[in-house]
Design an enzyme around this catalytic site. Structure first.
Site, mmCIF file in Angstrom:
data_model
loop_
_atom_site.group_PDB
_atom_site.id
_atom_site.type_symbol
_atom_site.label_atom_id
_atom_site.label_comp_id
_atom_site.label_asym_id
_atom_site.label_seq_id
_atom_site.Cartn_x
_atom_site.Cartn_y
_atom_site.Cartn_z
ATOM 1 N N TYR A 123 16.184 -9.491 -3.445
ATOM 2 C CA TYR A 123 14.847 -9.470 -2.830
ATOM 3 C C TYR A 123 14.593 -10.796 -2.120
ATOM 4 O O TYR A 123 14.179 -10.824 -0.956
ATOM 5 C CB TYR A 123 13.781 -9.216 -3.902
ATOM 6 C CG TYR A 123 12.363 -9.286 -3.371
ATOM 7 C CD1 TYR A 123 11.848 -8.266 -2.573
ATOM 8 C CD2 TYR A 123 11.544 -10.381 -3.654
ATOM 9 C CE1 TYR A 123 10.557 -8.333 -2.080
ATOM 10 C CE2 TYR A 123 10.245 -10.450 -3.171
ATOM 11 C CZ TYR A 123 9.759 -9.429 -2.384
ATOM 12 O OH TYR A 123 8.478 -9.492 -1.882
ATOM 13 N N SER B 160 7.718 -13.799 1.795
ATOM 14 C CA SER B 160 7.323 -13.934 0.383
ATOM 15 C C SER B 160 7.511 -15.378 -0.063
ATOM 16 O O SER B 160 8.366 -16.099 0.479
ATOM 17 C CB SER B 160 8.202 -13.023 -0.476
ATOM 18 O OG SER B 160 8.020 -13.315 -1.850
HETATM 19 N N1 LIG Z 1 2.462 -7.939 -3.805
HETATM 20 C C1 LIG Z 1 3.064 -9.107 -3.917
HETATM 21 O O1 LIG Z 1 2.943 -9.804 -4.942
HETATM 22 C C2 LIG Z 1 3.909 -9.630 -2.776
HETATM 23 C C3 LIG Z 1 4.380 -10.943 -2.878
HETATM 24 C C4 LIG Z 1 5.165 -11.440 -1.841
HETATM 25 C C5 LIG Z 1 5.471 -10.646 -0.750
HETATM 26 N N2 LIG Z 1 5.004 -9.366 -0.688
HETATM 27 C C6 LIG Z 1 5.393 -8.555 0.481
HETATM 28 O O2 LIG Z 1 4.255 -7.918 1.020
HETATM 29 C C7 LIG Z 1 4.671 -6.741 1.714
HETATM 30 C C8 LIG Z 1 3.749 -5.588 1.332
HETATM 31 O O3 LIG Z 1 3.928 -5.314 -0.047
HETATM 32 P P1 LIG Z 1 2.735 -4.843 -1.008
HETATM 33 O O4 LIG Z 1 2.642 -5.839 -2.094
HETATM 34 O O5 LIG Z 1 1.553 -4.489 -0.233
HETATM 35 O O6 LIG Z 1 3.440 -3.548 -1.657
HETATM 36 P P2 LIG Z 1 2.981 -2.018 -1.799
HETATM 37 O O7 LIG Z 1 1.584 -1.936 -2.288
HETATM 38 O O8 LIG Z 1 4.049 -1.364 -2.607
HETATM 39 O O9 LIG Z 1 3.008 -1.479 -0.296
HETATM 40 C C9 LIG Z 1 4.234 -1.411 0.378
HETATM 41 C C10 LIG Z 1 4.021 -0.677 1.682
HETATM 42 O O10 LIG Z 1 5.291 -0.620 2.368
HETATM 43 C C11 LIG Z 1 5.502 0.724 2.747
HETATM 44 N N3 LIG Z 1 6.934 1.032 2.790
HETATM 45 C C12 LIG Z 1 7.852 0.923 1.812
HETATM 46 N N4 LIG Z 1 9.048 1.358 2.233
HETATM 47 C C13 LIG Z 1 8.856 1.747 3.528
HETATM 48 C C14 LIG Z 1 9.713 2.305 4.505
HETATM 49 N N5 LIG Z 1 11.020 2.546 4.265
HETATM 50 N N6 LIG Z 1 9.200 2.582 5.727
HETATM 51 C C15 LIG Z 1 7.889 2.359 5.991
HETATM 52 N N7 LIG Z 1 7.038 1.837 5.106
HETATM 53 C C16 LIG Z 1 7.524 1.548 3.879
HETATM 54 C C17 LIG Z 1 4.782 1.560 1.701
HETATM 55 O O11 LIG Z 1 4.423 2.829 2.236
HETATM 56 P P3 LIG Z 1 5.226 4.181 1.972
HETATM 57 O O12 LIG Z 1 5.745 4.137 0.578
HETATM 58 O O13 LIG Z 1 4.164 5.198 2.214
HETATM 59 O O14 LIG Z 1 6.296 4.230 2.998
HETATM 60 C C18 LIG Z 1 3.534 0.737 1.487
HETATM 61 O O15 LIG Z 1 2.571 1.032 2.453
HETATM 62 C C19 LIG Z 1 6.136 -6.506 1.335
HETATM 63 O O16 LIG Z 1 6.956 -6.920 2.410
HETATM 64 C C20 LIG Z 1 6.343 -7.418 0.137
HETATM 65 O O17 LIG Z 1 7.676 -7.861 0.024
HETATM 66 C C21 LIG Z 1 4.227 -8.839 -1.675
#
Ligand SMILES: NC(=O)c1ccc[n+]([C@@H]2O[C@H](COP(=O)([O-])OP(=O)(O)OC[C@H]3O[C@@H](n4cnc5c(N)ncnc54)[C@H](OP(=O)(O)O)[C@@H]3O)[C@@H](O)[C@H]2O)c1
Length: 265
Positions: free
Chosen positions: A152, A139
């Site tokens: 985080y 991130s």
């Molecule tokens: N969106 C942003 O602005 C942003 C910015 C910086 C970094 N990121 C990073 O990008 C990555 C993806 O996030 P996103 O934004 O796509 O969020 P999201 O839409 O909430 O998706 C998160 C994914 O992680 C899965 N997940 C959560 N807990 C899990 C567990 N214990 N085991 C297996 N899968 C799990 C969820 O699936 P289930 O709930 O079905 O398990 C979901 O598929 C994360 O690492 C986040 O920190 C995001």
């Protein structure tokens, strides 16, 4: 590494957001995709909508045995592994002094240990084949963390430092690694806490689309990029922060207001 038919790619957190966009982009190129997450229903619906060979892998990345089983099941079904994306992650934003310990522990287990388990169980497959690529989705909070994101940001920094060392360790093995530093991306990451996000958070209409980031990540894999940073302003902020934290605080105050950098000393 070229991505296309014949690529066997495992993506954690594939049920929504960035992971789902990556799975869609990989499937569109003809790759065999392993879809890992906890929500089996969402994964099944996604698998039904994607072209080509795809495997639903119900997996909790916070549980080492669950990750091992998902990696082994996919490698057996697909006949090997070429690309592994450690993407699954969660947030709980808020001042650390008010944060329940359980939330901090949960972020540590999913974001950091989940990445560790994913790489631990996948890497032997890649090394045995002397080829393959790992992607660690960290991130922008690992480059400059924000008030409300102390834990985080720490979990994301753990991923960053792990990946930085590992990319060097893998030199000459045929296996490589790219770290991803997203800024604000329009996903469901903060859906459970939108009403209490800090004032500096923009999100919403200002956030980049997951498909844009997914395309950049696949380009990064194909060009063996050390890192992918999107939106590009995140890179500038990280570079400035390394050189002069006061200057990056001043920039953040201009861009996001004083809640992003309340101290001036
Ligand atoms: N969106 C942003 O602005 C942003 C910015 C910086 C970094 N990121 C990073 O990008 C990555 C993806 O996030 P996103 O934004 O796509 O969020 P999201 O839409 O909430 O998706 C998160 C994914 O992680 C899965 N997940 C959560 N807990 C899990 C567990 N214990 N085991 C297996 N899968 C799990 C969820 O699936 P289930 O709930 O079905 O398990 C979901 O598929 C994360 O690492 C986040 O920190 C995001």
């Amino acid at each position: 590494m070229d991505l296309g038919p014949g690529t066997r790619a495992l993506v954690t957190g594939a049920s929504r957001g960035i992971g789902r966009a990556l799975a869609e982009a990989l499937a569109a190129r003809g790759a065999t995709v392993g879809l890992a997450a906890r929500s089996a229903g969402e994964l099944r619906a996604l698998a039904a909508a994607l072209p080509g060979e795809r495997h639903v892998l119900r997996c909790d990345v916070a549980d080492a045995a669950s990750v091992r089983d998902a990696v082994e099941a996919f490698a057996a079904a697909a006949g090997g592994l070429d690309l592994v994306v450690a993407n699954a992650g969660i947030t709980h934003y808020g001042p650390f002094r008010e944060q329940p310990l359980e939330q901090a522990e949960q972020m540590t287990r999913v974001n950091w240990l989940g990445t560790l388990y994913t790489v631990h169980f996948a890497l032997p497959h890649l090394l045995a084949a002397s080829r393959g690529h790992l992607v660690v989705v960290s991130s922008g909070a690992a480059l400059r963390s924000f008030p409300g994101a102390a834990v985080y940001g720490a979990t994301k920094a753990a991923q960053r430092m792990f990946a930085e060392a590992l990319r060097h360790e893998l030199a000459g093995t045929g296996v490589s690694l790219t770290t991803v530093f997203p800024g604000e991306i329009a996903t469901s990451l903060h859906d459970h806490e939108r009403d209490r996000m800090p004032a500096w958070y923009h999100g919403g209409d200002d956030a980049a689309q997951p498909a844009e980031l997914a395309a950049k990540i696949l380009d990064g894999v194909e060009s063996d990029a050390r890192s992918v940073v999107h939106p590009p302003l995140v890179r500038l902020l990280g570079a400035l922060h390394n050189l002069n934290p006061r200057a990056s605080d001043a920039l953040l105050r201009r861009l996001r207001g004083t809640t992003a950098a309340p101290r001036r000393d």
